[in-house]
Design a protein around this motif. Structure first.
Motif, PDB file in Angstrom:
ATOM      1  N   THR A 290      46.891  47.458 -43.793  1.00 45.19           N
ATOM      2  CA  THR A 290      47.200  46.195 -42.774  1.00 45.19           C
ATOM      3  C   THR A 290      46.530  46.206 -41.728  1.00 45.19           C
ATOM      4  O   THR A 290      46.104  47.316 -41.179  1.00 45.19           O
ATOM      5  N   VAL A 291      46.127  45.013 -41.199  1.00 45.04           N
ATOM      6  CA  VAL A 291      45.610  44.923 -40.071  1.00 45.04           C
ATOM      7  C   VAL A 291      46.356  43.642 -39.156  1.00 45.04           C
ATOM      8  O   VAL A 291      46.878  42.871 -39.590  1.00 45.04           O
ATOM      9  N   LEU A 292      46.790  44.355 -37.887  1.00 45.29           N
ATOM     10  CA  LEU A 292      47.552  43.744 -36.970  1.00 45.29           C
ATOM     11  C   LEU A 292      46.511  43.279 -35.613  1.00 45.29           C
ATOM     12  O   LEU A 292      45.803  44.052 -35.319  1.00 45.29           O
ATOM     13  N   CYS A 293      46.634  41.934 -35.328  1.00 43.08           N
ATOM     14  CA  CYS A 293      45.790  41.458 -34.370  1.00 43.08           C
ATOM     15  C   CYS A 293      46.709  40.951 -33.203  1.00 43.08           C
ATOM     16  O   CYS A 293      47.435  40.212 -33.500  1.00 43.08           O
ATOM     17  N   GLY A 294      46.170  41.268 -32.020  1.00 37.17           N
ATOM     18  CA  GLY A 294      46.954  41.061 -30.838  1.00 37.17           C
ATOM     19  C   GLY A 294      46.173  40.099 -30.131  1.00 37.17           C
ATOM     20  O   GLY A 294      45.150  40.209 -29.605  1.00 37.17           O
ATOM     21  N   ASP A 295      46.665  38.896 -29.939  1.00 44.09           N
ATOM     22  CA  ASP A 295      45.985  37.612 -29.352  1.00 44.09           C
ATOM     23  C   ASP A 295      46.014  37.562 -28.044  1.00 44.09           C
ATOM     24  O   ASP A 295      47.288  37.449 -27.598  1.00 44.09           O
ATOM     25  N   TYR A 296      44.938  37.051 -27.297  1.00 45.99           N
ATOM     26  CA  TYR A 296      45.089  37.064 -25.998  1.00 45.99           C
ATOM     27  C   TYR A 296      44.432  35.613 -25.507  1.00 45.99           C
ATOM     28  O   TYR A 296      44.445  34.965 -24.342  1.00 45.99           O
ATOM     29  N   SER A 297      43.975  34.908 -26.364  1.00 43.87           N
ATOM     30  CA  SER A 297      43.344  33.665 -26.214  1.00 43.87           C
ATOM     31  C   SER A 297      44.144  32.451 -25.745  1.00 43.87           C
ATOM     32  O   SER A 297      43.604  31.559 -25.151  1.00 43.87           O
ATOM     33  N   ASN A 298      45.429  32.682 -25.969  1.00 47.62           N
ATOM     34  CA  ASN A 298      46.255  31.733 -25.274  1.00 47.62           C
ATOM     35  C   ASN A 298      47.008  31.990 -24.018  1.00 47.62           C
ATOM     36  O   ASN A 298      47.653  31.251 -23.330  1.00 47.62           O
ATOM     37  N   LYS A 299      46.398  33.140 -23.259  1.00 49.58           N
ATOM     38  CA  LYS A 299      46.627  33.519 -21.939  1.00 49.58           C
ATOM     39  C   LYS A 299      45.823  32.997 -21.038  1.00 49.58           C
ATOM     40  O   LYS A 299      44.584  32.870 -21.247  1.00 49.58           O
ATOM     41  N   TRP A 300      46.172  32.964 -19.792  1.00 43.78           N
ATOM     42  CA  TRP A 300      45.271  32.401 -18.424  1.00 43.78           C
ATOM     43  C   TRP A 300      44.601  33.935 -18.091  1.00 43.78           C
ATOM     44  O   TRP A 300      45.294  34.594 -17.288  1.00 43.78           O
ATOM     45  N   LEU A 301      43.435  33.876 -18.301  1.00 44.21           N
ATOM     46  CA  LEU A 301      42.520  34.966 -18.079  1.00 44.21           C
ATOM     47  C   LEU A 301      41.257  34.791 -17.666  1.00 44.21           C
ATOM     48  O   LEU A 301      40.836  33.726 -18.044  1.00 44.21           O
TER      49      LEU A 301
ATOM     50  N   THR B   6      53.260  52.819  -0.291  1.00 43.62           N
ATOM     51  CA  THR B   6      51.820  52.543  -1.152  1.00 43.62           C
ATOM     52  C   THR B   6      52.209  51.834  -2.316  1.00 43.62           C
ATOM     53  O   THR B   6      52.988  51.803  -3.071  1.00 43.62           O
ATOM     54  N   THR B   7      51.443  50.719  -2.488  1.00 41.21           N
ATOM     55  CA  THR B   7      51.359  49.679  -3.551  1.00 41.21           C
ATOM     56  C   THR B   7      50.607  50.287  -4.806  1.00 41.21           C
ATOM     57  O   THR B   7      49.413  50.377  -4.804  1.00 41.21           O
ATOM     58  N   VAL B   8      51.417  50.596  -5.651  1.00 45.73           N
ATOM     59  CA  VAL B   8      50.941  51.307  -6.961  1.00 45.73           C
ATOM     60  C   VAL B   8      51.426  50.425  -8.076  1.00 45.73           C
ATOM     61  O   VAL B   8      52.698  50.250  -8.206  1.00 45.73           O
ATOM     62  N   GLY B   9      51.084  50.285  -9.258  1.00 43.22           N
ATOM     63  CA  GLY B   9      51.757  49.837 -10.424  1.00 43.22           C
ATOM     64  C   GLY B   9      51.650  48.447 -10.564  1.00 43.22           C
ATOM     65  O   GLY B   9      50.733  47.594  -9.868  1.00 43.22           O
ATOM     66  N   LEU B  10      52.865  47.765 -10.802  1.00 42.67           N
ATOM     67  CA  LEU B  10      53.416  46.382 -11.110  1.00 42.67           C
ATOM     68  C   LEU B  10      53.055  45.653  -9.456  1.00 42.67           C
ATOM     69  O   LEU B  10      52.635  44.552  -9.527  1.00 42.67           O
ATOM     70  N   PRO B  11      53.653  46.177  -8.540  1.00 41.61           N
ATOM     71  CA  PRO B  11      53.371  45.690  -7.045  1.00 41.61           C
ATOM     72  C   PRO B  11      51.910  45.195  -6.869  1.00 41.61           C
ATOM     73  O   PRO B  11      51.625  44.650  -5.676  1.00 41.61           O
ATOM     74  N   GLU B  12      50.887  45.715  -7.461  1.00 42.31           N
ATOM     75  CA  GLU B  12      49.404  45.566  -7.232  1.00 42.31           C
ATOM     76  C   GLU B  12      49.249  44.045  -7.442  1.00 42.31           C
ATOM     77  O   GLU B  12      48.018  43.562  -7.325  1.00 42.31           O
ATOM     78  N   TYR B  13      50.274  43.503  -8.218  1.00 47.19           N
ATOM     79  CA  TYR B  13      49.913  41.980  -8.803  1.00 47.19           C
ATOM     80  C   TYR B  13      50.899  41.047  -7.976  1.00 47.19           C
ATOM     81  O   TYR B  13      52.021  41.633  -7.714  1.00 47.19           O
ATOM     82  N   GLU B  14      50.471  39.915  -8.030  1.00 52.04           N
ATOM     83  CA  GLU B  14      51.225  38.894  -7.123  1.00 52.04           C
ATOM     84  C   GLU B  14      51.064  37.541  -8.127  1.00 52.04           C
ATOM     85  O   GLU B  14      50.267  37.470  -9.078  1.00 52.04           O
ATOM     86  N   PHE B  15      51.981  36.839  -7.981  1.00 50.48           N
ATOM     87  CA  PHE B  15      52.258  35.644  -9.286  1.00 50.48           C
ATOM     88  C   PHE B  15      51.417  34.538  -8.518  1.00 50.48           C
ATOM     89  O   PHE B  15      51.334  34.100  -7.369  1.00 50.48           O
ATOM     90  N   GLN B  16      50.659  33.835  -9.272  1.00 52.94           N
ATOM     91  CA  GLN B  16      49.796  32.662  -9.162  1.00 52.94           C
ATOM     92  C   GLN B  16      50.236  31.359  -9.948  1.00 52.94           C
ATOM     93  O   GLN B  16      50.208  31.579 -11.239  1.00 52.94           O
ATOM     94  N   TRP B  17      50.656  30.474  -9.371  1.00 52.76           N
ATOM     95  CA  TRP B  17      51.215  29.216 -10.081  1.00 52.76           C
ATOM     96  C   TRP B  17      50.105  28.162 -10.307  1.00 52.76           C
ATOM     97  O   TRP B  17      48.696  28.288  -9.529  1.00 52.76           O
TER      98      TRP B  17
ATOM     99  N   LEU C 131      51.074  27.813 -16.984  1.00 52.98           N
ATOM    100  CA  LEU C 131      51.830  27.252 -15.548  1.00 52.98           C
ATOM    101  C   LEU C 131      51.563  28.481 -14.570  1.00 52.98           C
ATOM    102  O   LEU C 131      51.852  28.269 -13.553  1.00 52.98           O
ATOM    103  N   GLY C 132      51.357  29.684 -15.202  1.00 52.67           N
ATOM    104  CA  GLY C 132      51.485  30.815 -13.984  1.00 52.67           C
ATOM    105  C   GLY C 132      50.900  32.059 -14.665  1.00 52.67           C
ATOM    106  O   GLY C 132      51.050  32.209 -15.818  1.00 52.67           O
ATOM    107  N   ARG C 133      50.578  32.950 -13.851  1.00 51.91           N
ATOM    108  CA  ARG C 133      50.187  34.306 -14.133  1.00 51.91           C
ATOM    109  C   ARG C 133      50.192  35.326 -13.183  1.00 51.91           C
ATOM    110  O   ARG C 133      50.117  35.096 -11.978  1.00 51.91           O
ATOM    111  N   TRP C 134      50.325  36.502 -13.538  1.00 46.18           N
ATOM    112  CA  TRP C 134      50.151  37.906 -12.511  1.00 46.18           C
ATOM    113  C   TRP C 134      48.715  38.297 -12.065  1.00 46.18           C
ATOM    114  O   TRP C 134      48.089  38.487 -13.132  1.00 46.18           O
ATOM    115  N   VAL C 135      48.329  37.954 -10.793  1.00 46.11           N
ATOM    116  CA  VAL C 135      46.770  38.360 -10.546  1.00 46.11           C
ATOM    117  C   VAL C 135      46.898  39.529  -9.693  1.00 46.11           C
ATOM    118  O   VAL C 135      48.012  39.715  -8.902  1.00 46.11           O
ATOM    119  N   ARG C 136      45.674  40.160  -9.813  1.00 40.80           N
ATOM    120  CA  ARG C 136      45.650  41.283  -8.718  1.00 40.80           C
ATOM    121  C   ARG C 136      45.404  41.027  -7.370  1.00 40.80           C
ATOM    122  O   ARG C 136      44.830  40.183  -7.066  1.00 40.80           O
TER     123      ARG C 136
END
Length: 626
Positions: free
Chosen positions: A257-268, A402-413, A339-344
């Motif tokens: 089996t080959v499983l592929c995780g797509d990221y081409s539809n994300k805002w990166l 101390t900001t570590v982990g998910l709080p290192e990211y903020e939302f961008q619309w 519409l939006g994403r979490w950026v560092r």
């Protein structure tokens, strides 16, 4: 007599001298007051076993080189007594001897019975053991090769898995550790990635690679794999966050089996990203299974009450070191992901984000798997990855702001107006008495209630919608509640209790959830049929983290199950669209999915996430998105 006394004195003196020399040859470590990351004293105090102490070091935020020598020496000495030189070599590998071979996972007897979760004294008695490989199990209507978590108690004291949150020594600044092997026949430019040698399914894995041309990360399994169709979850962390969308590939070049995780539809943005892929279930019964069997009836009819997740301590399949990809072209995102994403956040150095989870041994099963109080120090590196520095979060790190982990990211619309402007637009709608505001109702339990009680006050939007409590999918009760509250537009969030421990071991299958939820929506439509602008919204169900109950196979609120419920909501929207346009699914994954493991209380979203979700849902219902 004097001669005999003389000889006795000579012999006694010699013995004293010998004892003194022996004592001098013994090295006695001085007592060192415990630092936050130093848990060596727990060994002598009997709080945790020596292998558990090693686990605390391996999962510590410290760099391995910073481990105090006296701690490593103490652990190594005790581990030789506990488990032999093979286990003791783990300390050598962590402290100054990286060339030793990695631990090779071994199969062990499957544990199908309910487990006894260790408390402090039980942890001391546990012996280091590899987590078990599962045997085949049967689930309603489908063959199941799900892994049992019966060995989870033992794995709490095992030091084999690389540390999840040791991010200080990680850097995304180079690709030196990435194996740049062009080996995949699927593309002309592919980069093979390292595999975690301690994963529960390592024996099934053939290779993992990045396909930059297709914008995906692929996993190939061996032809005779124990888990030929595993449920995978992958996350990219770098300048932005993204969750991989998995699909099974059919290729002539591969036998397994080959499983592929797509990221081409994300805002990166084009940049370097760290990749972490974990296996949730040995046999995927979620959205991936529906796409594989291509039959909704069969898919929904297969229950999952006997399904247990793979051991969370060994579920990572990508190696901690070197699992990076280089995205050379920016992607704009598709659908709601535009519409939006979490950026560092600016000024924070790049480092990987590892999955946060709650070992069973950090909870008390006799008290409903509540967090042990006080929380053992060895648990903190697993459970307290996220250390926020703002008052918006539900808790603050005791070690400082101390900001570590998910709080290192903020939302961008991505809108024509800013978030501040959008919120102010909603406030004007609420204040403007000259224009009638439709009566909005949030139906559900705590997830809806917390939006009203916590998010709306922070947004200064209290009163823009009302909360109506409904624990279960209750078709017969929803109509009277909607009438009493005089609702015109409602959004329904009822999906957490159905797969939870509240069902007493009988979680709602997708078929049962579909039947009940469809009746629920239809009954609400009946009481709204005379209201021209009435509408029912079905938001994405918030994904659940790997909390203690889930790891003990006592709860099924996992991303696999809850994403399956969200797919059921989309099926309901499609089915009812034949006769009405008053039902609409709201996709909030672009806000919530990357933070699936960040719930501070292991049940509810981080406030930063719920805050944005609330803005989006209210603005969409009122037609204020632009």
């Amino acid at each position: 007599m004097l001669s005999l006394l003389k000889w006795r004195l000579v012999i006694s003196g010699a013995l004293l001298i010998s004892c003194f020399q022996i004592l001098r040859s013994i090295r006695i470590e001085p007592y060192v007051e415990e630092e936050p990351s130093d848990i060596s004293h727990h060994i002598s105090n009997g709080i945790v076993s020596t292998t558990q102490a090693l686990k605390g070091i391996e999962h510590s935020v410290l760099d391995p080189s910073e481990v105090p020598k006296h701690v490593a020496a103490t652990i190594k000495t005790h581990m030789k007594t506990e488990a032999g030189n093979n286990v003791a070599s783990k300390v050598d590998r962590r402290v100054g001897n990286p060339d030793l071979p990695p631990h090779q996972p071994q199969s062990s007897e499957n544990h199908n019975k309910s487990i006894s979760v260790p408390v402090a004294v039980q942890i001391k008695q546990a012996q280091p053991t590899r987590p078990s490989q599962s045997t085949n199990q049967k689930v309603e209507g489908v063959a199941n090769k799900s892994s049992s978590i019966g060995a989870h108690q033992k794995s709490v004291t095992n030091g084999d898995h690389p540390e999840p949150y040791n991010t200080e020594s990680q850097s995304l600044g180079s690709l030196e550790s990435l194996n740049q092997t062009q080996s995949s026949p699927l593309s002309q430019t592919t980069l093979e990635m390292p595999i975690d040698a301690n994963s529960t399914i390592v024996a099934d894995l053939s290779k993992i690679w990045h396909d930059p041309e297709k914008g995906s990360v692929c996993v190939q399994l061996k032809e005779n794999a124990r888990c030929p169709h595993p449920a995978l979850l992958g996350r990219l962390s770098g300048p932005a966050l993204a969750i991989l969308d998995w699909n099974e590939q059919k290729t002539e070049e591969h036998t397994g089996t080959v499983l592929c995780g797509d990221y081409s539809n994300k805002w990166l943005d084009a940049a370097e990203y760290f990749v972490e892929i974990i296996v949730l279930y040995c046999e995927d019964f979620g959205v991936g299974a529906m796409e594989r069997v291509n039959n909704e009836t069969i898919w929904m009819g297969a229950g999952f009450k006997k399904k247990c997740i793979e051991d969370a301590m060994y579920n990572r399949i990508t190696a901690k070191e070197g699992s990076k990809i280089n995205i050379t072209s920016s992607t704009e995102g598709k659908g709601t992901y535009r519409l939006g994403r979490w950026v560092r956040r600016a000024g924070i150095p790049l480092r990987p984000l590892f999955t946060r989870y709650q070992p069973v041994g950090c909870t008390d099963p006799k008290k409903g798997y509540k967090v042990l109080q006080p929380l053992p120090e060895w648990c903190e590196p697993f459970t307290r990855r996220d250390k926020p520095d703002t008052g918006k979060y539900l808790w603050r790190s005791k070690k400082g702001a101390t900001t570590v982990g998910l709080p290192e990211y903020e939302f961008q619309w991505r809108m024509t107006i800013t978030e501040v402007e959008l919120i102010e637009r909603l406030r004007k709608r609420l204040r403007d008495k000259s224009k009638r505001l439709p009566k909005i109702c949030a139906i559900g339990d705590s997830h809806s209630r917390m939006m009203e009680e916590r998010s709306l006050p922070q947004l200064n939007l209290t009163g823009i919608f009302d909360f109506i409590q409904s624990y279960w999918v209750a078709p017969r009760k929803i109509g009277p509640k909607v009438v009493t509250a005089q609702c015109e537009k409602i959004f329904v969030q009822i999906g957490q209790w159905a797969p939870s421990w509240y069902t007493k071991g009988q979680p709602f299958s997708f078929a049962k959830y579909h039947k009940k939820m469809k009746q629920h929506v239809e009954n609400a439509l009946k009481v709204l049929e005379n209201k021209t602008d009435a509408k029912i919204y079905l938001p994405t169900i918030d994904q659940g983290p790997l909390m203690g109950r889930v790891n003990a196979c006592n709860d099924w609120r996992t991303p696999t199950v809850l994403d399956g419920y969200s797919r059921v909501l989309q099926i309901i929207e499609r089915d009812l669209a034949v006769n009405t346009s008053k039902v609409e699914y709201i996709d909030t994954n672009f806000i919530i999915s990357t933070h699936w493991d960040g719930h501070p209380d292991w049940a509810h979203l981080l406030e930063d996430v719920r805050y944005r979700k609330t803005i989006y849902i209210v603005a969409l219902i009122l037609g204020e998105l632009s």
